[in-house]
Design an enzyme around this catalytic site. Structure first.
Site, PDB file in Angstrom:
ATOM      1  N   GLU A   1      10.437  10.996   2.275  1.00 30.39           N
ATOM      2  CA  GLU A   1       9.082  10.433   2.808  1.00 30.39           C
ATOM      3  C   GLU A   1       8.788  11.483   3.826  1.00 30.39           C
ATOM      4  OE1 GLU A   1      11.167   8.198   2.272  1.00 30.39           O
ATOM      5  OE2 GLU A   1      10.105   6.966   0.861  1.00 30.39           O
TER       6      GLU A   1
ATOM      7  N   HIS B   1      10.485  -4.395   3.604  1.00 31.06           N
ATOM      8  CA  HIS B   1       9.535  -4.223   3.089  1.00 31.06           C
ATOM      9  C   HIS B   1       8.189  -5.225   3.534  1.00 31.06           C
ATOM     10  CE1 HIS B   1      12.357  -3.329  -0.043  1.00 31.06           C
ATOM     11  NE2 HIS B   1      11.515  -2.339  -0.377  1.00 31.06           N
TER      12      HIS B   1
END
Lengths: 380, 411
Positions: free
Chosen positions: B147, B216
């Site tokens: 990322e 998440h």
């Protein structure tokens, strides 16, 4: 069942053209240099060396707050810049002002950035030495290590979409190769077939961390193969070798649309920065040796002189006029006004939003009430 | 910040800039009622009516009618309202995002997408489905799993003329990109003296889903809100999802667009004509008189559900979807506070350091004199989101809690 050994036994050989006396090593292949380019390279290296000395002194005198020298690594930035074109975009780490110097950044512009005055094209916002010039295709330096590497892949991606005849050149040091961004940038560059030349300045030290504590591989060049990237190890103190290697790497990157890794071996003669005293972790003898015996500028000078392209008179002429120019630049930059107050709030966004306008208003009101506490060289 | 409005007269855009003048907002001598307010929504409403130049209370009344019709974008409402003769087309929120993205990619060849599995897989939430086939692998780029690096790549590409949209598969993973987002995305325009711009859009789903586990289920808006130089918006309906996506792409500033995992399948009828939502504006969901309820993203639906109960009990709540998380639309919020004098913030962020905390501070600082009661902020607890469904449900603010809070606030 056979495990690959952790090392190949033999170290990867280093590409070199000039020996310690500035003579071409018999049988070496290299790019021929014209007198004009060679002399410009040499004078730029001397200028860089002198600028580093004088600006470092200025910091010690308390005139600028911070400075980083590239002493001992002049060839890596200047010879590389000479081998590139003006369209190649540079994403530097922080020890490559030689590239800006080659491309025409003036002594006065360097001084303005270090003093953070109104003539600084960065508007006084970054630390000294964190230069940036969109005009010269040199992206503004950001302090965190290795963040420029994945950005370089993005820039190359942009060049690829536009099909430009240019590549991206990005620098990092030996320490920067430990960062996660190094790994991912090389991986991405290989997968996306991006035209980037990664130059690693392996100068032996990352502040006080020696390369023996930084990694256990045979330097950086061996890592290229792990990512599927073509790589080369070059003598970073040999201006001719650096010139030739970068010239070829650039051609490969553009014509074959692939990344190339260049490890330039060198030595960081100076301290990491003005906030460091390297004699605390390494011997003075070691520093003196590299400074006197292995200086890249002297080595190149011998070759240039042997070609009849440079003389003793020109040397003293250059040094005395450059010293004057440098001292003059510092004096002028020191006295120049700082950027006006509104530049504290501009460029955060394209247009200052209400909250920033409000904050500026409050600050101005405070200044009106307590003018004696406000610096005199910052215009309102 | 200048926002481009396509297809509108220049006058409307100029009026828009004027309407966010905080100086006018703060002066008490000129208490401006809502009807005197200048245009903020010169756009086509989703029920098809056009609202170009409202300047008086008539226009406001008209807008009120239009807005109540679209208070809650639930399946039941839209199916009841839809008929073959109605203009516009129906779609789900993720399709609206894709439509906005596709229109911008058609319009400007510099717009490109990068992220994990966005190419031929079509994106984990199908937002980029079909785009790689249409625009090629170079404009819809699949990246390896790093990322920080593909965000850095997006920033580098943006500095040299491209307009990348970086997709985080889940907002929580963007914590790995924090270095690039904070140190470079937010700062490079400033530190380079304005030489390099970073018109990048960073988007992805966040928020608490259905038993996705703690990692998440994060609400990154609270971590990012301090970074200078970025803008943050949160979409909540297909209409504003498409509008905000388009506005974010056209903005010269880096914008983080927060989507919610549970809202991707919301259905709504949106206009066929092109429209954009203003990045810095909040959305009036339901005008009212008794209390101002500020919310965003998924909590908007919990609030509207509570609103139904409240209306039955005789309360008249004003519900505003703040949409713009950085900067806050203090103009609309302020006008609402001046009218109702009571504020309830309903958010999904955690209590400490969340968007609600900043909003409470901003309102108290600017509108303290107009408040008849302390601001109440309903947020999630300061705990990692548990996996167990029953526990997870109770870390998120529920409609019953909202009803109770309003009742207490209005005593």
């Amino acid at each position: 069942m056979r495990f690959l050994s952790e090392s190949t036994g033999m170290r990867i050989p280093c590409y070199s053209v000039l020996d310690g006396n500035g003579e071409i090593i018999v049988g070496s292949d290299y790019e021929q240099l014209s007198e004009e380019i060679a002399v410009k390279m040499y004078t730029s290296m001397v200028t860089l060396q002198m600028m580093d000395t004088i600006f470092y002194e200025a910091q010690r005198q308390g005139r600028i707050s911070f400075y980083m020298t590239s002493t001992g690594e002049e060839a890596i930035s200047i010879a590389a810049a000479a081998a590139l074109t003006a369209d190649d975009i540079i994403l530097p780490q922080y020890r490559e002002p030689g590239i800006l110097l080659w491309r025409g950044f003036t002594i006065e512009e360097f001084a303005s950035q270090c003093f953070g005055n109104k003539d600084d094209c960065g508007k006084g916002r970054q630390m000294p030495n964190h230069y940036g010039s969109k005009k010269l295709n040199f992206v503004t330096i950001s302090s965190p290590i290795a963040t420029q590497l994945p950005q370089a892949v993005g820039v190359a991606y942009s060049l690829k979409m536009d099909k430009k005849d240019a590549c991206v050149v990005t620098y990092t040091g030996d320490g920067g190769t430990s960062e996660g961004d190094f790994h991912a940038a090389l991986n991405f560059a290989a997968v996306t077939e991006a035209p980037v030349v990664f130059i690693c300045r392996n100068n032996g030290w990352a502040i006080s961390t020696n390369i023996s504590e930084q990694f256990r591989s045979d330097g950086i060049v061996v890592r290229g193969r792990a990512y599927g990237i073509r790589s080369i190890r070059v003598d970073g103190n040999d201006a001719l070798a650096v010139y030739s290697a970068i010239h070829t790497a650039r051609e490969m990157a553009i014509s074959e649309q692939m990344p190339v890794l260049v490890e330039a071996l060198s030595y960081r003669v100076g301290h990491h920065s003005t906030s460091d005293d390297s004699t605390k972790y390494r011997s003075v003898d070691e520093i003196e040796y590299w400074k006197k015996v292995r200086d890249p500028v002297n080595r190149f000078r011998k070759w240039v002189e042997r070609n009849g392209w440079w003389s003793e008179e020109e040397e003293s002429e250059l040094r005395s006029s450059m010293k004057k120019q440098l001292l003059q630049a510092i004096q002028v930059a020191e006295k120049t006004e700082k950027p006006p107050l509104k530049e504290l709030f501009s460029d955060v966004y394209d247009v200052p939003p209400p909250n920033l306008r409000e904050q500026e208003k409050q600050l101005r009101e405070t200044i009106i009430r307590y003018p004696q506490d406000y610096p005199s060289d910052v215009p309102l | 910040m200048a926002t481009i409005f396509q297809g509108l007269r220049g006058g409307a855009a100029a009026a828009l800039t004027n309407s966010i003048d905080s100086k006018k907002l703060l002066s008490r001598s000129t208490r401006r009622s809502l009807s005197e307010r200048k245009v903020s929504f010169p756009v086509v409403r989703s029920d098809g009516s056009v609202n170009l130049n409202p300047g008086g209370s008539n226009a406001r009344a008209r807008r009120v009618d239009q807005l109540i019709t679209n208070a809650v974008a639930t399946k039941a409402d839209s199916s009841a309202a839809s008929s073959t003769s109605k203009p516009g087309h129906e779609l789900l929120l993720f399709e609206a995002l894709r439509e906005g993205l596709e229109e911008e990619m058609d319009r400007d060849p510099h717009v490109c997408v990068m992220g994990e599995d966005v190419g031929h897989y079509g994106g984990s939430y199908k937002v980029t489905r079909g785009l790689a086939v249409k625009y090629g692998d170079l404009r819809v780029l699949d990246t390896p799993i790093a990322e920080n690096s593909f965000t850095g790549m997006g920033i580098g590409a943006a500095m040299t003329g491209l307009r990348p949209i970086v997709e985080g598969m889940n907002m929580g993973f963007l914590l790995l990109a924090f270095n690039q987002i904070s140190n470079n995305c937010g700062m490079l325009h400033y530190t380079s003296g304005g030489q390099f711009t970073i018109p990048v859009v960073i988007r992805g789903p966040g928020g608490v889903g259905r038993q996705l586990g703690a990692e998440h289920s994060q609400r990154l808006e609270s971590y990012f809100q301090s970074i200078p130089g970025i803008q943050m918006v949160a979409c909540s309906t297909p209409y504003n999802a498409k509008g905000l996506m388009k506005a974010a792409i056209r903005s010269e500033n880096p914008v983080i667009l927060f989507e919610h995992v549970l809202l991707y399948n919301l259905k709504e009828r949106i206009p066929d004509e092109e429209y954009i939502c203003n990045l810095e504006e909040a959305e009036m969901v339901r005008p009212g008189e008794h209390v101002t309820i500020l919310t965003y993203s998924r909590m908007r639906y919990h609030v509207m559900q509570a609103a139904k109960t409240l209306v039955n009990k005789g309360y008249d709540p004003e519900v505003i979807d703040i949409r713009s998380l950085k900067p806050f639309d203090l103009h609309m919020i302020g006008n609402s506070v001046k009218k109702t004098h009571r504020v309830l913030i309903v958010e999904e962020c955690m209590r400490t350091g969340g968007i609600g905390a900043s909003l409470t501070a901003a309102i108290t600082e600017n509108f303290h004199d107009y408040l008849d009661a302390p601001i109440v902020c309903l947020s999630s607890q300061d705990v990692p989101t548990p996996y167990a469904g029953t526990l997870e449900e109770w870390t998120v603010v529920q409609p019953a809690q909202i009803v109770t809070a309003v009742e207490q606030l209005c005593q």
